[in-house]
Design an enzyme around this catalytic site. Structure first.
Site, PDB file in Angstrom:
ATOM      1  N   PRO A  47     -15.066  27.602  21.782  1.00 21.95           N
ATOM      2  CG  PRO A  47     -17.292  27.025  21.464  1.00 21.95           C
ATOM      3  CD  PRO A  47     -16.274  28.043  21.076  1.00 21.95           C
ATOM      4  CG  ASN A  48     -15.930  22.353  24.121  1.00 20.31           C
ATOM      5  OD1 ASN A  48     -15.990  22.255  25.349  1.00 20.31           O
ATOM      6  ND2 ASN A  48     -17.010  22.480  23.365  1.00 20.31           N
ATOM      7  NE  ARG A  79     -13.349  19.115  21.528  1.00 17.15           N
ATOM      8  CZ  ARG A  79     -13.728  20.055  20.689  1.00 17.15           C
ATOM      9  NH1 ARG A  79     -12.976  21.111  20.464  1.00 17.15           N
ATOM     10  NH2 ARG A  79     -14.878  19.949  20.055  1.00 17.15           N
ATOM     11  CE1 TYR A 136     -11.685  18.895  16.519  1.00 15.82           C
ATOM     12  CE2 TYR A 136     -12.359  17.605  18.426  1.00 15.82           C
ATOM     13  CZ  TYR A 136     -12.682  18.343  17.311  1.00 15.82           C
ATOM     14  OH  TYR A 136     -14.002  18.540  16.974  1.00 15.82           O
ATOM     15  CG  ASN A 191     -10.845  26.271  15.506  1.00 17.54           C
ATOM     16  OD1 ASN A 191     -12.070  26.133  15.346  1.00 17.54           O
ATOM     17  ND2 ASN A 191     -10.030  25.250  15.686  1.00 17.54           N
ATOM     18  CB  ALA A 234     -19.488  23.855  18.583  1.00 18.92           C
ATOM     19  CG  HIS A 285     -20.609  23.759  12.806  1.00 16.91           C
ATOM     20  ND1 HIS A 285     -19.932  23.755  11.614  1.00 16.91           N
ATOM     21  CD2 HIS A 285     -19.772  23.163  13.706  1.00 16.91           C
ATOM     22  CE1 HIS A 285     -18.753  23.163  11.778  1.00 16.91           C
ATOM     23  NE2 HIS A 285     -18.624  22.798  13.043  1.00 16.91           N
ATOM     24  CG  ASP A 321     -24.849  39.399  12.075  1.00 17.45           C
ATOM     25  OD1 ASP A 321     -24.717  39.065  10.884  1.00 17.45           O
ATOM     26  OD2 ASP A 321     -25.951  39.395  12.659  1.00 17.45           O
ATOM     27  CD  GLU A 356     -14.571  28.921   8.848  1.00 15.21           C
ATOM     28  OE1 GLU A 356     -14.989  29.736   7.995  1.00 15.21           O
ATOM     29  OE2 GLU A 356     -15.186  27.885   9.157  1.00 15.21           O
ATOM     30  CG  HIS A 360     -12.609  24.379  11.114  1.00 11.47           C
ATOM     31  ND1 HIS A 360     -13.332  24.733  12.227  1.00 11.47           N
ATOM     32  CD2 HIS A 360     -13.065  25.147  10.097  1.00 11.47           C
ATOM     33  CE1 HIS A 360     -14.202  25.664  11.890  1.00 11.47           C
ATOM     34  NE2 HIS A 360     -14.059  25.946  10.607  1.00 11.47           N
ATOM     35  CB  SER A 369     -11.202  17.871  12.493  1.00  7.15           C
ATOM     36  OG  SER A 369     -12.317  18.745  12.608  1.00  7.15           O
ATOM     37  NE  ARG A 414     -15.228  15.697  13.152  1.00  4.00           N
ATOM     38  CZ  ARG A 414     -15.106  16.433  14.265  1.00  4.00           C
ATOM     39  NH1 ARG A 414     -14.446  17.587  14.222  1.00  4.00           N
ATOM     40  NH2 ARG A 414     -15.617  16.012  15.390  1.00  4.00           N
ATOM     41  NE  ARG A 472     -18.304  17.577  14.117  1.00  3.55           N
ATOM     42  CZ  ARG A 472     -18.351  17.978  15.403  1.00  3.55           C
ATOM     43  NH1 ARG A 472     -18.094  19.210  15.723  1.00  3.55           N
ATOM     44  NH2 ARG A 472     -18.643  17.114  16.364  1.00  3.55           N
TER      45      ARG A 472
HETATM   46  C1  DQA Z   1     -13.294  22.380  15.048  1.00 12.18           C
HETATM   47  C2  DQA Z   1     -14.406  21.652  14.298  1.00 12.18           C
HETATM   48  C3  DQA Z   1     -15.773  21.949  14.911  1.00 12.18           C
HETATM   49  O1  DQA Z   1     -16.786  21.253  14.208  1.00 12.18           O
HETATM   50  C4  DQA Z   1     -15.795  21.515  16.366  1.00 12.18           C
HETATM   51  O2  DQA Z   1     -17.028  21.861  16.945  1.00 12.18           O
HETATM   52  C5  DQA Z   1     -14.655  22.049  17.146  1.00 12.18           C
HETATM   53  C6  DQA Z   1     -13.334  22.061  16.542  1.00 12.18           C
HETATM   54  C7  DQA Z   1     -11.886  21.977  14.539  1.00 12.18           C
HETATM   55  O3  DQA Z   1     -10.940  22.684  14.860  1.00 12.18           O
HETATM   56  O4  DQA Z   1     -11.740  20.955  13.858  1.00 12.18           O
HETATM   57  O5  DQA Z   1     -14.791  22.406  18.312  1.00 12.18           O
HETATM   58  O6  DQA Z   1     -13.447  23.768  14.856  1.00 12.18           O
END
Ligand code: DQA
Length: 152
Positions: free
Chosen positions: A13-14, A21, A26, A77, A80, A83, A90, A101, A103, A105, A110, A114
């Site tokens: 998401p996002n 953003r 980011y 990635n 959110a 977390h 699962d 995995e 990220h 950031s 942070r 997170r």
């Molecule tokens: C993220 C870090 C997450 O905590 C956050 O919710 C994101 C982006 C990152 O790529 O740094 O949406 O996964």
């Protein structure tokens, strides 16, 4: 010649809003930029990539389940959902593919919420804090891991 292994590059998401953003966290690359770089990196590594993004937990779970039959590994990635999502954890445990995995950031620098990742329990490794470069490092690590498994 053997078929290039396919890696599912999955963003949660996002991450469709990358570029605008919170660029101070980011960066300014868009998701399309990242996906283009992943395709280039994959080609150089002898892989192919299937790049997808969803804002919906159930859709991500569905794609992870489908990857059992279509992919050799997953670069993920989860945004959110990292977390919060036992459902994504699962699904990853159920299919048993290697997962890296990513990220953008450094989540450890942070907020407290997170600091916990459910997804890490299913991951071979985690790359965080290197921005876009993290996806390319993850593909490099995935190529090495898959080559190692093929050699066994
Ligand atoms: C993220 C870090 C997450 O905590 C956050 O919710 C994101 C982006 C990152 O790529 O740094 O949406 O996964």
């Amino acid at each position: 010649m053997a078929k290039a292994p396919s890696v599912l590059v999955l963003n949660g998401p996002n991450l469709n809003l990358l570029g605008t953003r919170e660029p101070e966290i980011y960066g300014t690359a868009t998701l399309a930029d990242i996906e283009a770089l992943c395709r280039k990196q994959a080609k150089a590594l002898g892989l192919t990539v299937d790049c997808r993004q969803s804002n919906t937990e159930g859709e991500l779970v569905g794609w992870i389940q489908e990857a059992r039959d279509s992919a050799a590994g997953i670069v993920l990635n989860p945004g959110a959902y990292t977390h919060t999502s036992v459902a994504i954890l699962d699904a990853l445990l159920a299919i048993g593919l290697p997962v890296i995995e990513v990220h953008l950031s450094n989540t450890h620098k942070r907020e407290d919420f997170r600091q916990q990742s459910y997804v890490s329990r299913a991951a071979e490794g985690v790359i965080c804090g290197f921005g876009v470069q993290g996806y390319l490092l993850a593909l490099e690590a995935m190529a090495a891991l898959l080559a190692d498994r093929r050699g066994k």
